[in-house]
Design a protein around this motif. Structure first.
Motif, PDB file in Angstrom:
ATOM      1  N   GLN A 165      42.973  43.293  50.128  1.00 15.62           N
ATOM      2  CA  GLN A 165      41.939  43.123  49.019  1.00 15.62           C
ATOM      3  C   GLN A 165      41.043  44.204  48.723  1.00 15.62           C
ATOM      4  O   GLN A 165      40.204  44.210  47.716  1.00 15.62           O
ATOM      5  CB  GLN A 165      40.959  41.856  49.341  1.00 15.62           C
ATOM      6  N   CYS A 166      41.176  45.154  49.513  1.00 19.05           N
ATOM      7  CA  CYS A 166      40.469  46.460  49.237  1.00 19.05           C
ATOM      8  C   CYS A 166      41.423  47.698  48.712  1.00 19.05           C
ATOM      9  O   CYS A 166      41.181  48.806  48.845  1.00 19.05           O
ATOM     10  CB  CYS A 166      39.867  47.013  50.732  1.00 19.05           C
ATOM     11  N   ASP A 167      42.729  47.242  48.467  1.00 17.95           N
ATOM     12  CA  ASP A 167      43.418  48.082  47.880  1.00 17.95           C
ATOM     13  C   ASP A 167      43.470  48.229  46.413  1.00 17.95           C
ATOM     14  O   ASP A 167      44.325  48.066  45.669  1.00 17.95           O
ATOM     15  CB  ASP A 167      44.982  47.776  48.285  1.00 17.95           C
ATOM     16  N   TYR A 195      40.134  38.617  48.160  1.00 19.30           N
ATOM     17  CA  TYR A 195      41.034  39.025  46.820  1.00 19.30           C
ATOM     18  C   TYR A 195      39.933  39.654  46.251  1.00 19.30           C
ATOM     19  O   TYR A 195      38.997  39.479  46.060  1.00 19.30           O
ATOM     20  CB  TYR A 195      42.149  38.191  46.308  1.00 19.30           C
ATOM     21  N   THR A 196      40.445  40.680  45.229  1.00 11.64           N
ATOM     22  CA  THR A 196      39.815  41.289  44.195  1.00 11.64           C
ATOM     23  C   THR A 196      40.379  41.246  43.058  1.00 11.64           C
ATOM     24  O   THR A 196      41.602  41.403  42.935  1.00 11.64           O
ATOM     25  CB  THR A 196      39.455  42.665  44.638  1.00 11.64           C
ATOM     26  N   VAL A 197      39.494  41.174  41.842  1.00 10.99           N
ATOM     27  CA  VAL A 197      40.160  41.032  40.613  1.00 10.99           C
ATOM     28  C   VAL A 197      39.458  42.166  39.610  1.00 10.99           C
ATOM     29  O   VAL A 197      38.078  42.522  39.838  1.00 10.99           O
ATOM     30  CB  VAL A 197      39.887  39.507  39.997  1.00 10.99           C
ATOM     31  N   GLY A 198      40.008  42.818  38.766  1.00 10.53           N
ATOM     32  CA  GLY A 198      39.411  43.841  38.133  1.00 10.53           C
ATOM     33  C   GLY A 198      39.828  43.752  36.368  1.00 10.53           C
ATOM     34  O   GLY A 198      41.138  43.484  35.975  1.00 10.53           O
ATOM     35  N   LEU A 199      38.799  43.777  35.599  1.00 12.03           N
ATOM     36  CA  LEU A 199      39.030  43.445  34.332  1.00 12.03           C
ATOM     37  C   LEU A 199      39.091  44.919  33.732  1.00 12.03           C
ATOM     38  O   LEU A 199      38.135  45.888  33.870  1.00 12.03           O
ATOM     39  CB  LEU A 199      37.743  42.808  33.542  1.00 12.03           C
ATOM     40  N   LYS A 200      40.060  45.163  32.980  1.00 12.92           N
ATOM     41  CA  LYS A 200      40.464  46.405  32.301  1.00 12.92           C
ATOM     42  C   LYS A 200      39.835  46.475  30.799  1.00 12.92           C
ATOM     43  O   LYS A 200      39.522  45.594  30.265  1.00 12.92           O
ATOM     44  CB  LYS A 200      41.977  46.679  32.271  1.00 12.92           C
ATOM     45  N   GLY A 201      39.722  47.876  30.478  1.00 12.44           N
ATOM     46  CA  GLY A 201      39.066  48.046  29.027  1.00 12.44           C
ATOM     47  C   GLY A 201      39.920  47.377  27.961  1.00 12.44           C
ATOM     48  O   GLY A 201      39.353  46.923  26.844  1.00 12.44           O
ATOM     49  N   ASP A 202      41.142  47.085  28.115  1.00  6.91           N
ATOM     50  CA  ASP A 202      42.210  46.638  27.130  1.00  6.91           C
ATOM     51  C   ASP A 202      42.216  45.214  26.945  1.00  6.91           C
ATOM     52  O   ASP A 202      42.717  44.620  26.356  1.00  6.91           O
ATOM     53  CB  ASP A 202      43.346  47.208  27.079  1.00  6.91           C
ATOM     54  N   ALA A 217      44.767  42.216  39.997  1.00  8.23           N
ATOM     55  CA  ALA A 217      44.529  41.684  41.234  1.00  8.23           C
ATOM     56  C   ALA A 217      45.116  41.954  42.237  1.00  8.23           C
ATOM     57  O   ALA A 217      46.204  42.287  42.077  1.00  8.23           O
ATOM     58  CB  ALA A 217      44.224  40.135  40.954  1.00  8.23           C
ATOM     59  N   VAL A 218      44.490  42.247  43.491  1.00  3.50           N
ATOM     60  CA  VAL A 218      44.978  42.253  44.995  1.00  3.50           C
ATOM     61  C   VAL A 218      44.418  41.747  45.769  1.00  3.50           C
ATOM     62  O   VAL A 218      43.413  40.780  45.687  1.00  3.50           O
ATOM     63  CB  VAL A 218      44.834  43.661  45.197  1.00  3.50           C
ATOM     64  N   GLY A 219      45.366  41.062  46.825  1.00  3.84           N
ATOM     65  CA  GLY A 219      44.771  40.267  48.025  1.00  3.84           C
ATOM     66  C   GLY A 219      45.642  39.075  48.213  1.00  3.84           C
ATOM     67  O   GLY A 219      46.655  38.772  47.685  1.00  3.84           O
ATOM     68  N   ASN A 220      44.726  37.944  48.651  1.00  6.44           N
ATOM     69  CA  ASN A 220      45.275  36.888  49.113  1.00  6.44           C
ATOM     70  C   ASN A 220      45.524  36.001  47.710  1.00  6.44           C
ATOM     71  O   ASN A 220      44.926  35.920  46.971  1.00  6.44           O
ATOM     72  CB  ASN A 220      44.067  35.978  49.820  1.00  6.44           C
ATOM     73  N   ASN A 221      47.033  35.433  47.925  1.00  6.92           N
ATOM     74  CA  ASN A 221      47.424  34.841  46.304  1.00  6.92           C
ATOM     75  C   ASN A 221      47.829  33.421  46.937  1.00  6.92           C
ATOM     76  O   ASN A 221      49.083  33.157  46.264  1.00  6.92           O
ATOM     77  CB  ASN A 221      48.585  35.828  45.662  1.00  6.92           C
ATOM     78  N   MET A 222      47.605  33.111  47.974  1.00  7.33           N
ATOM     79  CA  MET A 222      48.165  31.789  48.475  1.00  7.33           C
ATOM     80  C   MET A 222      48.131  30.867  47.484  1.00  7.33           C
ATOM     81  O   MET A 222      49.052  29.753  47.328  1.00  7.33           O
ATOM     82  CB  MET A 222      47.249  31.290  49.570  1.00  7.33           C
ATOM     83  N   PHE A 223      47.114  30.601  46.371  1.00 10.06           N
ATOM     84  CA  PHE A 223      47.225  29.498  45.586  1.00 10.06           C
ATOM     85  C   PHE A 223      47.286  29.977  44.018  1.00 10.06           C
ATOM     86  O   PHE A 223      47.033  29.455  43.422  1.00 10.06           O
ATOM     87  CB  PHE A 223      45.754  28.605  45.618  1.00 10.06           C
ATOM     88  N   ASP A 264      35.222  35.969  36.664  1.00  9.82           N
ATOM     89  CA  ASP A 264      34.776  35.676  38.085  1.00  9.82           C
ATOM     90  C   ASP A 264      35.825  35.066  38.798  1.00  9.82           C
ATOM     91  O   ASP A 264      36.626  34.679  38.658  1.00  9.82           O
ATOM     92  CB  ASP A 264      33.461  34.892  38.031  1.00  9.82           C
ATOM     93  N   ALA A 265      35.455  35.362  40.181  1.00 15.98           N
ATOM     94  CA  ALA A 265      36.340  34.797  41.202  1.00 15.98           C
ATOM     95  C   ALA A 265      35.393  33.946  42.452  1.00 15.98           C
ATOM     96  O   ALA A 265      34.564  34.377  42.710  1.00 15.98           O
ATOM     97  CB  ALA A 265      36.931  35.929  41.973  1.00 15.98           C
ATOM     98  N   GLY A 266      36.001  32.762  42.686  1.00 13.71           N
ATOM     99  CA  GLY A 266      35.405  32.088  43.522  1.00 13.71           C
ATOM    100  C   GLY A 266      35.956  31.878  44.930  1.00 13.71           C
ATOM    101  O   GLY A 266      36.624  32.852  45.342  1.00 13.71           O
ATOM    102  N   HIS A 267      36.196  30.816  45.419  1.00 15.34           N
ATOM    103  CA  HIS A 267      36.976  30.601  46.724  1.00 15.34           C
ATOM    104  C   HIS A 267      38.142  31.124  46.791  1.00 15.34           C
ATOM    105  O   HIS A 267      38.677  31.976  47.505  1.00 15.34           O
ATOM    106  CB  HIS A 267      36.552  29.183  47.478  1.00 15.34           C
ATOM    107  N   PHE A 268      38.943  30.154  45.833  1.00  9.65           N
ATOM    108  CA  PHE A 268      40.375  30.448  45.886  1.00  9.65           C
ATOM    109  C   PHE A 268      40.765  30.437  44.530  1.00  9.65           C
ATOM    110  O   PHE A 268      41.879  29.706  43.927  1.00  9.65           O
ATOM    111  CB  PHE A 268      41.075  29.788  46.727  1.00  9.65           C
ATOM    112  N   HIS A 269      39.914  30.439  43.461  1.00 11.79           N
ATOM    113  CA  HIS A 269      40.341  30.469  42.073  1.00 11.79           C
ATOM    114  C   HIS A 269      39.759  31.451  41.229  1.00 11.79           C
ATOM    115  O   HIS A 269      38.493  32.086  41.506  1.00 11.79           O
ATOM    116  CB  HIS A 269      39.848  29.045  41.476  1.00 11.79           C
TER     117      HIS A 269
END
Length: 260
Positions: free
Chosen positions: A179-181, A197-204, A209-215, A230-235
């Motif tokens: 999640q820190c990659d 996990y971490t999610v990034g919104l790009k300018g375009d 997203a990187v990290g746990n993708n179990m769901f 936004d990112a919640g527990h697993f969504h």
């Protein structure tokens, strides 16, 4: 939009609020709210900032995380799992709720422009682009003292992310799921931290997203036209430029049913 553990909250353009998902603790009881300018979601509570700088809250209040009725002059609002943080217009910060590890010890902070509530810790972004943190630091999630030129921060279970002015991203804390990659990310305009996990919104308007993708919470590569998320527990939830919403990830409490 704001994502809690098992619920999703949406702020409409008319200042009213909608919510989907689990209502086990009354965290979805926002239908009477009006004149709201920002929302935030904890694990089992929802908070709303009104245009007059006061705050409303619903949901679980077992450790006082909803005791915001006396707050005034709030400019921005944030929710950790079991605590709530408010940034005032003078740059000071208030916090209520669980304080077992000192995550609400923000009374001495000054010049804060944004904050984020993690699991038993809080981070604050200062006007000079530096970052401060209080609370639990067992995995280095509070090691933000050397950060500079930060324009936005977010925090989750045990990792912290920071968006720099040049569109790159920093991350510290638990990296067990990658999640820190985020070192290769560029052109990011918003970053959010989920459970692992971490999610990034790009300018375009695309999303990474990187990290746990179990769901499937990181399955955002096909999203287009996103303006906020936004990112919640697993969504993960995203707002499109037409005001509609998309969501991926765990949906056991219908927290991703935002299509309407």
């Amino acid at each position: 939009v704001a994502a809690g553990e098992y619920h999703t909250v949406g702020l409409k353009s008319d200042g009213t609020v909608v919510a989907f998902g689990s209502n086990e603790r009354g965290q979805l009881n926002v239908s009477t709210w009006t004149d709201i300018v920002q929302v935030a979601a904890g694990y089992y509570h929802t908070v709303g900032l009104k245009s007059d700088g006061t705050v409303v809250a619903v949901g679980r209040n077992n450790v006082g995380q909803c005791d915001v009725g006396s707050w005034k002059d709030i400019m921005k609002l944030y929710a950790g799992p079991y605590h709530t943080v408010g940034v005032k217009s003078d740059g000071t910060v208030v916090a209520v709720g669980e304080n077992w590890t000192g995550q609400c010890d923000v009374g001495s902070w000054m010049d804060i422009v944004q904050a984020a509530g993690g699991n038993e810790y809080t981070v604050g972004l200062k006007s000079d682009g530096t970052v401060v943190a209080v609370g639990r630091n067992t995995l280095g999630q509070g090691n933000v003292g050397s950060w500079k030129n930060i324009v936005q921060v977010d925090a989750s279970l045990d990792h912290t992310v920071g968006l720099k002015g040049d569109g790159t991203v920093l991350a510290v804390g638990n990296n067990r799921n990658g999640q820190c990659d985020v070192g290769s990310w560029a052109d990011i305009v918003q970053v959010v931290a989920g459970e692992a996990y971490t999610v990034g919104l790009k300018g375009d308007g695309t999303v990474v997203a990187v990290g746990n993708n179990m769901f499937g919470q990181c399955d955002v590569s096909s999203w287009r036209g996103i303006v906020q998320g936004d990112a919640g527990h697993f969504h993960t939830v995203g707002v499109k430029n037409d005001g509609s919403m998309v969501a991926v990830g765990k949906n056991d409490h219908y927290q991703c049913n935002v299509g309407e």
